[in-house]
Structure formats: structure tokens, C-alpha cells
Design an enzyme around this catalytic site. Structure first.
Site, short mmCIF file in Angstrom:
data_model
loop_
_atom_site.label_atom_id
_atom_site.label_comp_id
_atom_site.label_asym_id
_atom_site.label_seq_id
_atom_site.Cartn_x
_atom_site.Cartn_y
_atom_site.Cartn_z
N SER A 1 -9.65 -1.48 7.22
CA SER A 1 -9.09 -1.16 5.91
C SER A 1 -8.37 -2.31 5.22
O SER A 1 -8.01 -2.19 4.05
CB SER A 1 -8.15 0.04 6.01
N SER B 1 -9.61 1.14 3.25
CA SER B 1 -8.80 2.00 2.41
C SER B 1 -7.74 1.27 1.58
O SER B 1 -7.24 1.83 0.61
CB SER B 1 -8.10 3.06 3.27
N LYS C 1 0.86 -1.18 0.00
CA LYS C 1 0.00 0.00 0.00
C LYS C 1 0.90 1.23 0.00
O LYS C 1 1.97 1.23 0.63
CB LYS C 1 -0.86 -0.06 1.28
#
Lengths: 468, 96
Positions: free
Chosen positions: A173, A149, A74
Site C-alpha cells: 500500500s 491503499s 494517511k
């Protein structure tokens, strides 16, 4: 599917090389460009590392348990060889001078990072629509969100671009996008993995975890990145050991997560999973946890408060984008931040400033932290009887792009079942639970007591071997 | 229920060091009012005599040995990150 073991075997047998595996992963990433999974690919550094590993393999040097295995992180993990943007305009050109501990540990085992995946800016959101780089599309349906996310990391694994990816989970997330795209998603016990070198969101619930195609791969990755780190004083003393298979666990199905507002197909899949657990020799009983109804309200006080404090460092002075034409320092701060943050970042920072203001502190922030104690107590009470708690990951399958963007509360409700474990620091994983009739993946959430991470793997693995 | 006005938002924006135009402020006023309305349901919970849980794993203050730690990242690398640097210092506009 390319599992870690498959790739290792191919390299070991000489059928493939680290370079070939990295090249293939990069090619798969390019092939899925339309999904908007990656913010950046770093082929140069990845291939350089692959060649180093191939050299070492040839000369017989020990190269680690993940030698030549490609992965992605990420874009809120600091990495060398490219940018770390946190999907925010403010950091669009930021090149980190150091790497996150989790990245360093994976590299020490020979894993190779091929690029950085999309997210909601600063990890604020549940759909990856708050990214300054546009949304990531769902792995199976282009009209649906990836979740968030960590949307990009979930889709990268679901589409088999790499066998595993890193993500962060502050309130769901990792687990929620894992559910939306059909990957395994792991949020460990708070403090199991060092947060050093990861862009901070809410320090009291931020956790580093992973996505993988199989439980075995997820477990192996967590084993590598776990451990105490003097650079993160909240890390726990090493406790993580591989799972022992428990023949008969006692499992509580949380009643409040199966009621109104939960999609019928989601509820049916959880019930089916509960039945399979029973067939596999476990006991499943319905339990009640009324306090979970309030968890989201606690979360949206505590987390914005921590965000407003953590994001104070982004000021356009020492790094990141600086606004042009500011005539004094205050203007420089205000403009750089106003231009560099997304709307959701601003919303959370301001809520945080509000609940921490003198006069409101007791009514909001302190109240929420006390309510959090009640939530923790309720969990502890259930864990006196039950090994693991069961429920859906999210109330619905992936929703449509744009469906919830105009109403922040609607968007937040997608986290209602994942934030409770986050507030209590519990390990919690998302496992595959089948799909809707329309083919959208549905995740099942398993949650255990602090430091009982391996118990979750053990139970999930018996289910994988029983039912594929 | 708490009502947040455009002026409240501009005050919060000032505290948060964010420059907002009036349209942004109006949108945020509506959102923040809504979010505060939602979180105020915590008032239904009796939290008298309950201790807050700021930290959930029981770790108390962790201390470093009082020794100088050398960072791998040098001054040059850090100054390179700054949008404007002059002679080993980061440059900003006037403070007042």
C-alpha cells in the site's frame, strides 16, 4: 521540487518562515482539489504550530531536525486537530483523543501536519477506489487510479504539495501507489516503526512508512519515526543507522516477476535499471523464486483473518457511527457495521471469519501460515548469496479508474509482487524507474533482508547520483 | 472447488456481525467463491512437517512491568467519543 533540505534552508536563511511554508503547502493542496487527495486539511492547528516554531526559531531555541517542514498523513493515523476517518463512513466524525507515535515523533522534530490523505477504507484495496470519499486521481493522468491503499499520500508527494507524507503498507500500500505516481515509497522491516495509534489492518504485516521526492528525504523521515516503542510490543530494538554506501552489491533479479502478465514497458524499465546497476558497479544476476507464485494466495487468507479480528472493535458502541433505531444490542452491532463498512471491508471480514472457522482453520489459515514459512525459507536462501532482490513493484502502470472494481481477484493481482516481502517482514522500497511512452510512472522494487533497510537506501542513492 | 451460497454468506455475516440484504449477500457469495477458489491453489504445496510462521521477526512475548500506567487520555475525553453516554457510562439498547 520542495525537498526537506530546501525548506529548511529557506527558513534558516530568513527567506521564509514555518508559517509561510505551511501556507504555501495548504495553497498547493487547494490548487489540486480536483484530484481528491485530502480527506481533511487542518490549517488551524498547522498554522498554530508553525507560529510556535517561528517564535522558537526567533528566540534561538532548538526546534528539531524538521523544523517548519510541512507534511501530510494517511487518514488512518490518529492525529489531533481534526478527524481520523480511515476513509470509512463508520469513522466519519471520529476525532482522536491522542496521536500516533510516528506523528508525535515528527512533531517533536518540528514537522507540521497540514492534513489527512485519502485511502481505501481501512486501507483495504489497491486503488483508493474503496474510499467512502471517492477515489483519488492519478498524479499524471486523471483517468487513471492513484493506486492504493495510500493513494492520497502518494499523489500529494508526486504533485509536490509537501516534501513527504506518511503511509501504511500491509501488502504493497505504499510501494504500489509510489510506483503508479512517481514517488519514492518506503516499507521498512516489520517492527522498525511503531504502529501505535494507527488504525490496525493485519497486525502481522502492517508497516508504517513514507513517501518522499528523494531518497535522502525518505531516509531522513524513516530515521525520525523508527525506534522501539513500549506501546507497540512488536517494535524491534533500535537498529536503524544511516546508509553506508556499498561499492559493489550483489543483486538478484527475480525471474518470476518478469514473465507473462507483466507489462512490456514495465519489464523493459526493470531491465534498464538492472543495466544501470551494473554500470554503477553492482552485479546483477537472474534468480528464481517459484514460491512467489503462491504468495498472493497466502496473503488473501492470512490478512483477511487478521482483518476480521482487528475490525471486531468497530461496533458503534464506544466511538464511531452508531446505527439509528436498533432495538437491541445485536441489531446495533449488525446495523452499525453493515452501514459503516465498504463492500471490500465486508468481503475481507467474511473471508477472515470463514478461514478461521472450526473445520476450515487447518485447511486455510494453518496451511497459509505453513506456506509462509516456505516463502521465508526461499528468501533466506537467496539472501545467502544476494544483498538485494530486484523486480517491478507492480505488473502494470496505473490502470484506469473503474477497470478492476468489479473483479476482486483482478484487483488483488496488482499486489502480487509486493505481498511476498510483506509476508516475510522484509524492508522493501519503490524507486522511480522512468515512465511509459504515455508518460505513466513505473516503479522499481528493491528488497533486502530484515533490518538491512539502510542498504536499500545506499544502493538507491548511488543510482540517483549516477543517473538523476 | 468450494461453492458459497447465499445462506452460507448470511451465516458468515452473522458470525461477523454484519447486516446484509439479499442483493449484497448474492454479490458476496459470488466473490467469496471466487476468492476461495483462488487461494485453494495452496493445496499444491507440500507443507507436511513445516512449522507455521505467525510471527516473522522472532519476538516472543514482551512483558510490561506490573505497574499502573497513567494514560494522557482521561475518562471525560473517552466518554465524549461515545455515541450515547449517561452519567459516566456508555448507553446501549437492551441486550436481550
Amino acid at each position: 521540487m520542495h525537498t526537506i533540505e530546501d525548506i529548511k534552508q529557506r527558513i534558516k536563511s530568513g527567506e521564509s518562515t514555518a508559517r509561510a511554508e505551511v501556507e504555501a503547502a495548504l495553497a498547493r493542496a487547494k490548487q489540486h482539489e480536483d484530484k481528491n487527495i485530502f480527506i481533511s486539511l487542518t490549517p488551524e492547528r498547522a498554522l498554530e504550530r508553525a507560529d510556535e516554531i517561528d517564535e522558537k526559531l526567533k528566540s534561538g531555541e532548538i526546534v528539531g531536525s524538521l523544523a517548519g517542514v510541512p507534511f501530510a498523513a494517511k487518514d488512518n493515523f490518529l492525529t489531533l486537530g481534526g478527524t481520523t476517518t480511515a476513509a470509512a463512513k463508520l469513522l466519519s466524525n471520529f476525532e482522536a483523543p491522542l496521536q500516533a507515535t510516528a506523528i508525535e515523533k515528527l512533531e517533536a522534530e518540528g514537522a507540521i501536519c497540514i492534513g489527512k490523505t485519502n485511502l481505501d477504507a481501512f486501507a483495504h484495496g489497491g486503488s483508493t477506489e474503496n474510499s467512502a470519499y471517492g477515489p483519488t486521481k492519478n498524479a499524471v493522468d486523471d483517468s487513471k487510479v492513484a493506486g492504493g491503499s495510500s493513494g492520497g499520500s502518494a499523489v500529494a508527494v508526486a504533485l509536490d504539495i509537501v516534501p513527504f507524507t506518511l503511509g501504511t503498507d500491509t501488502g504493497g500500500s505504499i510501494r504500489q501507489p509510489a510506483s503508479f505516481n512517481g514517488a519514492v515509497g518506503v516499507k521498512p522491516t516489520y517492527g522498525m516503526v511503531s504502529r501505535y495509534g494507527v488504525v490496525a489492518m493485519a497486525s502481522s504485516t502492517d508497516c508504517i512508512g513514507c513517501f518522499a521526492g528523494t531518497m535522502d528525504d525518505a531516509e531522513q523521515v524513516m530515521g525520525v519515526i523508527a525506534g522501539q516503542d513500549e506501546k507497540d510490543m512488536t517494535t524491534l530494538a533500535d537498529y536503524y543507522t544511516p546508509a553506508k554506501v556499498k561499492q559493489s552489491a550483489k543483486i538478484g533479479l527475480i525471474k518470476e516477476f518478469m514473465g507473462d502478465g507483466v507489462d512490456d514497458e514495465v519489464r523493459a524499465q526493470v531491465k534498464e535499471y538492472a543495466e544501470k546497476l551494473t554500470v554503477a558497479g553492482h552485479t546483477v544476476e537472474e534468480v528464481s523464486m517459484p514460491i512467489t507464485k503462491y504468495a498472493l494466495a497466502m496473503y488473501y487468507i492470512i490478512v483477511p483473518a487478521e482483518i476480521s479480528s482487528n475490525l471486531a472493535r468497530f461496533d458503534g458502541v464506544r466511538y464511531g457511527q452508531r446505527a439509528k433505531d436498533a432495538t437491541n444490542l445485536d441489531e446495533l452491532y449488525n446495523k452499525s457495521r453493515g452501514e459503516g463498512f465498504e463492500a471490500e471491508n465486508e468481503r475481507r471480514i467474511m473471508i477472515g471469519s470463514y478461514v478461521l472457522s472450526s473445520g476450515y482453520f487447518d485447511a486455510y489459515y494453518l496451511k497459509a501460515q505453513k506456506a509462509r514459512t516456505l516463502l521465508i525459507n526461499a528468501y533466506n536462501e537467496l539472501f545467502e548469496t544476494y544483498d538485494v532482490l530486484l523486480g517491478p513493484v507492480a505488473p502494470t502502470p496505473a490502470f484506469a479508474l473503474g477497470e478492476n472494481t468489479s473483479d476482486p481477484i483482478k484487483m488483488y493481482l496488482a499486489d502480487a509482487m509486493t505481498v511476498p516481502a510483506s509476508l516475510a517482514g522484509l524492508p522493501s522500497i519503490s524507486v522511480r524507474g522512468g515512465t511509459t511512452k504515455a508518460g505513466l510512472p513505473i516503479g522499481i522494487q528493491l528488497t533486502a533482508q530484515q533490518q538491512n533497510d539502510s542498504e536499500l537506501f545506499a544502493i538507491a542513492k548511488t543510482m540517483e547520483s549516477h543517473h538523476g | 472447488m468450494t461453492q458459497i451460497s447465499r445462506d452460507d454468506v448470511q451465516h458468515l455475516a452473522q458470525l461477523s456481525k454484519l447486516q446484509l440484504d439479499d442483493d449484497e449477500a448474492d454479490a458476496l457469495a459470488a466473490d467469496i467463491t471466487k476468492i476461495l477458489g483462488y487461494v485453494e491453489q495452496l493445496d499444491e504445496l507440500d507443507t507436511e512437517n513445516v512449522e507455521p510462521s505467525y510471527q516473522v521477526t522472532g519476538i516472543k512475548s514482551v512483558w510490561f512491568e506490573d505497574e499502573v500506567q497513567r494514560s494522557d487520555v482521561g475518562r471525560e475525553a473517552l466518554l465524549e467519543l461515545a455515541p450515547e453516554a449517561v452519567e459516566n457510562q456508555i448507553k446501549v439498547p437492551k441486550v436481550l
